[in-house]
Each structure stands twice: as C-alpha cells, then as structure tokens.
Design a protein around this motif. Structure first.
Motif, short mmCIF file in Angstrom:
data_model
loop_
_atom_site.label_atom_id
_atom_site.label_comp_id
_atom_site.label_asym_id
_atom_site.label_seq_id
_atom_site.Cartn_x
_atom_site.Cartn_y
_atom_site.Cartn_z
N CYS A 260 121.54 41.79 56.29
CA CYS A 260 121.65 40.95 55.21
C CYS A 260 120.45 41.29 54.15
CB CYS A 260 121.95 39.48 56.04
SG CYS A 260 122.28 38.30 54.52
N LYS A 264 123.74 44.24 52.95
CA LYS A 264 124.73 44.74 53.64
C LYS A 264 125.11 43.30 54.88
CE LYS A 264 122.61 48.41 55.08
NZ LYS A 264 122.23 49.33 55.67
N SER A 267 130.35 38.80 55.15
CA SER A 267 130.64 37.95 53.72
C SER A 267 130.39 36.67 54.12
CB SER A 267 131.85 38.39 53.21
OG SER A 267 132.97 37.85 54.12
N ASP A 268 130.55 36.16 55.32
CA ASP A 268 130.48 34.62 55.54
C ASP A 268 128.99 34.41 55.32
OD1 ASP A 268 130.04 35.91 57.92
OD2 ASP A 268 130.97 34.20 59.34
N HIS A 270 126.35 36.15 53.91
CA HIS A 270 126.01 36.30 52.45
C HIS A 270 126.55 34.96 51.81
CE1 HIS A 270 124.24 40.21 51.91
NE2 HIS A 270 124.93 40.46 52.73
N THR A 271 127.82 34.62 51.93
CA THR A 271 128.07 33.43 51.12
C THR A 271 127.23 32.09 51.12
OG1 THR A 271 130.45 34.22 51.38
CG2 THR A 271 130.08 31.84 50.68
#
Ligand code: URA
Length: 440
Positions: A260, A264, A267-268, A270-271
């Motif tokens: 992260c 990379k 997505s959860d 990152h969100t």
C-alpha cells in the motif's frame, strides 16, 4: 471514600460524582482495590450505563492516571483510532502517508494489541524484527514527536488506567458498552495531546456495532464528549463484515501495508487510508476539501515519500537500518517471519462471492496462533490467510480462492472446512458495497 459504597451507588443507578470516579480510577492504578471490585464496578457501569457527566469525569480521571504528552502549542497534533476489525492494518500506511503529505503535523499514535478476533496494530508491527511497541520512554516520545513528528507505540505510561481496565473488560464481558468505549479511546487521546481525531467506527457483523443506528448513537456521543474535552473529532462509519484488504495475519499484513505504501494493493485499504487522511487534512485546514486531502495522500503513496517516512519511523523505533531498508526497498518477505506450510483452498463450486465471514477467518487464524486467547500468550506472526477474492468477484469451481499459511505439523482438517465455509457463493451477480458508510 470507600469503593464498596461507590459500587453500591452505581448498582442503585445513582450518578457517580467526579470524586467517586477519580477514587475508583486512582485505586485501580495504585492497586489498592481488588480485581473483584474492578470487575464489579465495570459490570455496574456496563449494566446501568454511564451518564454524559460520568463519561466526562471518568475520561478525565483515566487520562490523568499517567503521563501526558505536551507538544509545542504551535503544532497540530492529530490521530486516527479504529474500533477494531479483521485485517485492519490502516494505521500502518496511514501514519507515514499523512506525515509525508503534511510535514508540520505531529501524529503520536497509541495503538493496541489484538485480543479476541480483532487484530492489533502493535502485533503486526512487532512481526518486523527489532520493532518493539514499548521501546521509547516518555522523554524519547516527546523528542521524536517534536523532531520527527510521528510514531506508533503501546500505551504503558499514557492512560495506564485504560490498560488495566481494558484487560479487565475483556475477561468480564464488559467491552461493548458505549460509555466504556468512549472513556477508553478518548482518555488515551487526551494523554497523547491529540487535538484532531478521526474515529474509524466499524459497523457490521465483525464489529462491536451491528447496525448503522447503533453506530450513529455512539458516534454522536463520541463527538460531543471529545469536543467538551478540547478534541475536534469526526466519526467515519465504515463497513466491517469481510476482512479489509486481501491478507489476515501479522506478517502478511505488514507485507500488504508495504505494498500500500508503494501505491499498490487492494482498493478497500487504499480507500480507508486516503479517506481518513483526507478528512484529517481538511479538519486541520491544511487543504480546502476532503477530496484535495485525499489527493495529497494518494500522491505521498505514489511518489515514495510515504514509504521513506515509514522506513525512517521504523529506525526511530529501534529497527536496524539494514532491516528497515530491505523491508521497504528489497525483498520484503525475506525479512518477515513466514510460515513453514502453505495450503491452497479451492472453490467447491462456481459463483459470485456474496459474503466473506471475517470473524470465522480471524478465529481460525487465532486458533492456529495468530492471536491470543489469554493476554500474556505469545503469538505466531507467520500464521495467516491470503484471500484471492473480494465480495462481488466471480470464481470458477476448483480455482484457488484462499491460501492458509500455518506452522502445524499435523493440521486439523476442520480448520480448512471452516475457511471454506467462510466464503458464501451465489449464482446472482453481487454488487460490492462502498466501504465508507457515512460521516458524523
Ligand atoms: N478501542 C479502544 O481503544 N477501546 C475500546 O474500548 C474499544 C476499542
């Protein structure tokens, strides 16, 4: 003043005075009351609930029970706290990403260990060789806060009352009570000198709050109490039924956090990192909107500054420079403890992933050594699960959808069945829900 009378007063639903609450907290830390009496008092507070005045009084008493960090008054001191979930590694990339995005913030994060099904940020970080949650004394914390600006530590000197009460709550079934949760979280934040706070309030089957209504009641009370004590807070209600990210388990979650920090990964995760960071930047008036704040966090994750900040933070927290360097820029997995055995679990049918039972996965990991059943138990940092699917994904029969990492010579096959049962498939298309539910 007498503890037996105080317990009796609360049993009779009388509102306790600040003097009575101070007496209870002081005696808890000084060890001059019995464990039975701590348990009885917690149960009385749990069953009869605390009034707002009691929550305030108890929070202040707990914050005053140990040392208080006081940074320069000109500095903006911020933090994020989560009510705990499966695969919740958000703090690990968030702290360095936020610091890299806004150099003049101080982020003195006090984190906890995993107990029960929830994982603990400190246990995850301690899978990095040399990292110790309690390696910094009070003077070092102040000095690193003032000079470098961020750390993630345990809370031994800060709000020691919380450390004792939290352990007692865990074994007396008095964890899930709004007043007690608020006193626990805000007392630590007051002691750390926090002025702005985002609470990541988990809602769903793998959290303390199963419905949005319950979460809203808690969130509103949290914001009011924090404000009265000089902390501006915002509560983000976020979904917690399936694990966050693709990995559950201490070493594996460090691996995912490093990914992260390289921009990379799932997505959860990152969100959550970007949204919480975006809110903190907006609340502190460093940016004009949450969106602008999010973009700043995305930039620090993508341009390598967040990763470099993480490496420097590890070194400040006594990790050897070569290990920190290899972890961040070399062969990450080679630095971390990895399991001896790896088992692939295949999907029994084809279908869309309808649900992933985070608690079931966490309980299997815990029983195989990734978590504690007793407070002083050692844990196995290498044990964990790699999930290859998220809700809404389509998986074909016999394709691998999960991998278990473990160290058992003779693995009980029941664990594999439980893991397989943790994923529910359907023939209908499943639309994944947004992880962010709302803001209070
Ligand atoms: N997190 C805390 O720090 N305390 C609680 O009581 C619950 C979650």
């Amino acid at each position: 003043m007498n503890i037996i009378t105080i317990i009796k007063n609360k049993c009779k639903k009388q509102e306790l005075t600040n003097d009575e609450l101070n007496f209870f907290v002081k005696c808890t830390v000084d060890g001059c009351i019995d464990q039975y009496q701590i348990g009885a008092m917690l149960m009385a507070l749990y069953l009869n609930n605390m009034t707002n005045a009691e929550v305030l009084g108890m929070t202040v008493a707990m914050a005053n029970s140990g040392k208080m960090l006081q940074f320069r008054s000109s500095d903006t001191v911020v933090d994020k706290h989560s009510t705990g979930g499966v695969g919740d590694k958000v703090s690990i990339p968030l702290v360095p990403a936020l610091k890299a995005a806004q150099e003049d913030l101080i982020i003195p994060m006090i984190s906890g260990r995993g107990l029960g099904f929830t994982g603990g940020t400190l246990d995850k970080l301690e899978s990095i060789p040399g990292f110790s949650a309690n390696c910094l004394d009070y003077e070092q914390l102040l000095s690193i806060g003032n000079s470098f600006g961020c750390f993630i530590i345990g809370s031994s000197d800060l709000s020691p009352a919380d450390s004792i009460l939290y352990k007692a709550r865990d074994v007396t079934s008095t964890i899930d009570n709004n007043g007690l949760i608020i006193t626990s979280i805000i007392s630590k934040k007051l002691a750390a000198g926090i002025k702005y706070l985002v609470l990541d309030l988990k809602v769903g089957s793998a959290s303390f709050f199963h419905s949005i209504e319950e979460a809203k009641v808690f969130g509103k009370q949290f914001v009011i109490v924090a404000k009265l004590l000089g902390i501006e807070s915002r509560v983000l209600m976020t979904r917690m039924s399936s694990p966050i990210g693709n990995y559950v388990g201490n070493s594996l979650e460090i691996l995912e956090s490093i990914n992260c920090l390289k921009g990379k990964g799932p997505s959860d995760l990152h969100t959550l990192v970007e949204t919480i960071g975006g809110h903190l930047l907006e609340m502190t008036h460093k940016v004009k909107s949450v969106k602008e704040g999010r973009n700043r966090i995305v930039k620090s994750l993508n341009d390598g500054t967040a990763l470099e900040k993480f490496k420097q933070m590890l070194i400040k927290q006594k990790v050897d420079e070569n290990i920190a360097d290899e972890l961040c820029y070399g062969n990450t997995a080679a630095v971390l403890p990895m399991a001896k055995y790896v088992i692939e679990i295949k999907s029994p049918t084809s279908g869309y992933v309808k649900s992933i039972n985070g608690i079931m996965i966490a309980e299997v990991c815990q029983k195989l050594g990734a978590g504690r059943q007793f407070f002083h138990q050692d844990i196995d940092p290498a044990v964990g699960v790699h999930l290859f699917v998220k809700i809404g994904d389509y998986i074909k029969r016999d394709n691998v959808y999960m991998v278990l990492y473990h160290n058992e010579i003779d693995l009980n096959k029941l664990f594999l069945t439980l893991l397989q049962n943790s994923i529910e498939l359907t023939n209908e298309i499943v639309k994944p829900e947004n992880i962010i539910i709302g803001v209070i």
